[in-house]
Write a protein that holds these residues in place. Structure first.
Motif, PDB file in Angstrom:
ATOM      1  N   UNK B  73       0.670  -1.255  -0.027  1.00 40.09           N
ATOM      2  CA  UNK B  73       0.028  -0.036   0.144  1.00 40.09           C
ATOM      3  C   UNK B  73       0.764   1.247   0.036  1.00 40.09           C
ATOM      4  N   UNK B  74       0.136   2.470  -0.138  1.00 43.96           N
ATOM      5  CA  UNK B  74       1.051   3.632  -0.254  1.00 43.96           C
ATOM      6  C   UNK B  74       1.883   3.677  -1.240  1.00 43.96           C
ATOM      7  N   UNK B  75       1.848   3.008  -2.467  1.00 41.43           N
ATOM      8  CA  UNK B  75       3.004   2.996  -3.363  1.00 41.43           C
ATOM      9  C   UNK B  75       4.160   2.522  -3.013  1.00 41.43           C
ATOM     10  N   UNK B  76       4.313   1.447  -2.234  1.00 39.00           N
ATOM     11  CA  UNK B  76       5.539   0.877  -1.893  1.00 39.00           C
ATOM     12  C   UNK B  76       5.480  -0.821  -1.853  1.00 39.00           C
ATOM     13  N   UNK B  77       6.577  -1.191  -2.257  1.00 42.42           N
ATOM     14  CA  UNK B  77       6.723  -2.572  -2.463  1.00 42.42           C
ATOM     15  C   UNK B  77       7.678  -3.099  -1.478  1.00 42.42           C
ATOM     16  N   UNK B  78       7.467  -3.904  -0.581  1.00 44.94           N
ATOM     17  CA  UNK B  78       8.305  -4.357   0.243  1.00 44.94           C
ATOM     18  C   UNK B  78       8.629  -5.834   0.210  1.00 44.94           C
ATOM     19  N   UNK B  79       9.797  -6.528   0.611  1.00 41.91           N
ATOM     20  CA  UNK B  79      10.180  -7.893   0.258  1.00 41.91           C
ATOM     21  C   UNK B  79       9.290  -8.798   1.115  1.00 41.91           C
ATOM     22  N   UNK B  80       8.912 -10.005   0.378  1.00 38.24           N
ATOM     23  CA  UNK B  80       8.152 -10.953   0.929  1.00 38.24           C
ATOM     24  C   UNK B  80       8.798 -11.902   2.000  1.00 38.24           C
ATOM     25  N   UNK B  81      10.157 -11.857   1.609  1.00 38.09           N
ATOM     26  CA  UNK B  81      11.050 -12.993   2.461  1.00 38.09           C
ATOM     27  C   UNK B  81      11.351 -14.005   1.498  1.00 38.09           C
ATOM     28  N   UNK B  82      10.544 -14.203   0.362  1.00 39.17           N
ATOM     29  CA  UNK B  82      10.831 -15.305  -0.510  1.00 39.17           C
ATOM     30  C   UNK B  82      11.928 -14.707  -1.423  1.00 39.17           C
ATOM     31  N   UNK B  83      13.369 -15.050  -1.564  1.00 42.49           N
ATOM     32  CA  UNK B  83      14.415 -14.476  -2.076  1.00 42.49           C
ATOM     33  C   UNK B  83      14.360 -14.456  -3.745  1.00 42.49           C
ATOM     34  N   UNK B  84      14.693 -13.405  -4.146  1.00 44.03           N
ATOM     35  CA  UNK B  84      14.873 -13.307  -5.466  1.00 44.03           C
ATOM     36  C   UNK B  84      15.871 -14.230  -5.924  1.00 44.03           C
ATOM     37  N   UNK B  85      15.478 -15.120  -6.798  1.00 41.65           N
ATOM     38  CA  UNK B  85      16.567 -16.057  -7.309  1.00 41.65           C
ATOM     39  C   UNK B  85      17.530 -15.288  -8.492  1.00 41.65           C
ATOM     40  N   UNK B  86      18.847 -15.118  -7.935  1.00 41.94           N
ATOM     41  CA  UNK B  86      19.903 -14.644  -9.012  1.00 41.94           C
ATOM     42  C   UNK B  86      20.269 -15.843  -9.819  1.00 41.94           C
ATOM     43  N   UNK B  87      20.361 -16.896  -9.627  1.00 36.02           N
ATOM     44  CA  UNK B  87      20.976 -18.009 -10.359  1.00 36.02           C
ATOM     45  C   UNK B  87      20.383 -18.327 -11.518  1.00 36.02           C
ATOM     46  N   UNK B  88      19.060 -17.950 -11.790  1.00 38.54           N
ATOM     47  CA  UNK B  88      18.435 -17.846 -13.458  1.00 38.54           C
ATOM     48  C   UNK B  88      19.477 -17.136 -14.258  1.00 38.54           C
ATOM     49  N   UNK B  89      19.844 -15.924 -13.837  1.00 41.00           N
ATOM     50  CA  UNK B  89      20.615 -15.221 -14.824  1.00 41.00           C
ATOM     51  C   UNK B  89      21.941 -15.943 -15.147  1.00 41.00           C
ATOM     52  N   UNK B  90      22.452 -16.432 -13.977  1.00 41.86           N
ATOM     53  CA  UNK B  90      24.088 -17.179 -14.296  1.00 41.86           C
ATOM     54  C   UNK B  90      23.634 -18.486 -15.032  1.00 41.86           C
TER      55      UNK B  90
END
Lengths: 259, 259
Positions: B73-90
């Motif tokens: 809410x209020x135009x803000x996005x917060x981390x859900x705790x589920x990590x973003x997977x960097x490995x896809x790029x690698x």
């Protein structure tokens, strides 16, 4: 976002789903393009790519629309708070509109130098048109009317430039084409002008009725129908032209084929 | 992970979605590669495979990004705790970067022996570069700066080796090519050097600004734009070279084509 009646929700939802199927079907047809000479395959390949990209975006658009509304009983759908992502349409246009120009110029098969100059001008104008339109679109429904209309007018300038250029080019091209192709080129000109006019009209209706369910429905239905005709419908006209020219070359000139 | 403004979230999200569409469209185009002689089809097939793999990974990357943030809410996005997977790029780079080398060497059509040796060296260096970069990337945002920079420097050694080798090879190759291909090879060299430089720059900006939303946005936007240009954009240059070489071959034989 305003609430939608069950009828309005279903029209938008079902039309979007039908568009996924229609764009996918058109892609298969253009890629296979039966009965078209090799020479014109590039134009058909580009047509196929355009509707493939649109097919992907309609899957996303449908998903985003589905996520942005939920049935609250009594035949009414209310906003979930998850915003409908307008940008999918603009991302789609950013890639496909320049390709539609390539398609048209490819099938006209103008002299190489003329093609390149024409394409560069049209592609730059198309990118400008879409980039200038997005800030206005994103402001629809926020109550900031100045932003909505200033960007609309800014976007209409390259739009009108493209229409005038295409109209001139298509009219000139018509005169140098064989008889059986001439009426198809007139049809292509008509399709371009009619379907492209849908976009600003949908924008205006959507902006004026942003706070009503009818306005929300109209803008989505308008854009979707415009996409269907401007991409799949236009591609079919290109196919018809390529098909007619394929037969034409063989019948009149009788040149040995290098296919 | 730091919170993102609605604007930052949308830039990353929409750019990733646009990249799915762009890579998919490029794949179709390279596989069909209209107007290219058979001889050069292998290079275009490899280009098509590279962007197909990228298209798949961007579907995953987009899904992972979507899952790692939620609107609070209020135009803000917060981390859900589920990590973003960097490995896809690698994972993507591990497969596609050696293939990009194949693509380039294939279109240069060097003598067979030279090709094989060159490819082996480049492929080994590319695998090393990516494998050495990942431990550093994974440490970004954990506060362990030594790990971030030691692996970065380690990864830069094969990176610089590849750049120097490609630069030398492309410069040498340019001299033996027909006139109309020469400027395209210079363009290929420029595209390789400029787009590849994006990767370490995005890494550095991302590592320095890891705790801010701006830094998070910059690294994702940087990698995505780099992928688009280094894969789809570079493929288009390869297509242009193949196309120019195709026409060139035919022109010398005396068959002016208007396709």
């Amino acid at each position: 976002m305003p609430e939608l009646s069950s009828f309005q929700y279903n029209i938008v939802y079902n039309l979007m789903s039908l568009t996924v199927a229609g764009m996918g079907a058109a892609a298969l047809f253009f890629f296979l393009s039966p009965g078209v000479d090799r020479k014109f395959k590039p134009a058909l390949v580009v047509s196929g790519i355009v509707v493939s990209i649109a097919c992907y975006h309609y899957v996303r658009i449908l998903g985003s629309f589905e996520g942005s509304y939920a049935s609250s009983g009594g035949g009414v759908y209310t906003a979930t708070g998850k915003p409908f992502n307008d940008f999918y349409r603009y991302a789609d246009w950013l890639i496909t509109v320049p390709l539609l120009m390539v398609e048209l110029v490819a099938v006209l098969a103008l002299a190489k130098d003329e093609s390149r100059k024409l394409l560069t001008r049209l592609a730059v104008a198309a990118a400008l048109m879409i980039a200038l339109g997005y800030p206005g679109e994103a402001a629809i429904g926020t109550g900031n009317d100045t932003v909505v209309w200033v960007w609309f007018v800014a976007s209409m300038l390259p739009f009108l430039y493209i229409m005038a250029t295409l109209f001139g080019t298509l009219t000139r091209a018509t005169q140098t084409q064989p008889e059986n192709v001439r009426s198809l080129l007139s049809l292509a000109r008509l399709v371009v002008i009619v379907t492209w006019s849908f976009y600003p009209i949908a924008y205006v209706i959507g902006a004026l009725g942003a706070s009503s369910g009818t306005g929300r429905t109209a803008i989505q239905v308008g854009y979707t129908l415009a996409d269907l005709t401007a991409k799949a419908g236009f591609g079919l006209v290109i196919y018809a032209i390529a098909r007619a020219k394929s037969t034409g070359t063989e019948a009149t000139v009788g040149q040995p084929r290098t296919a």
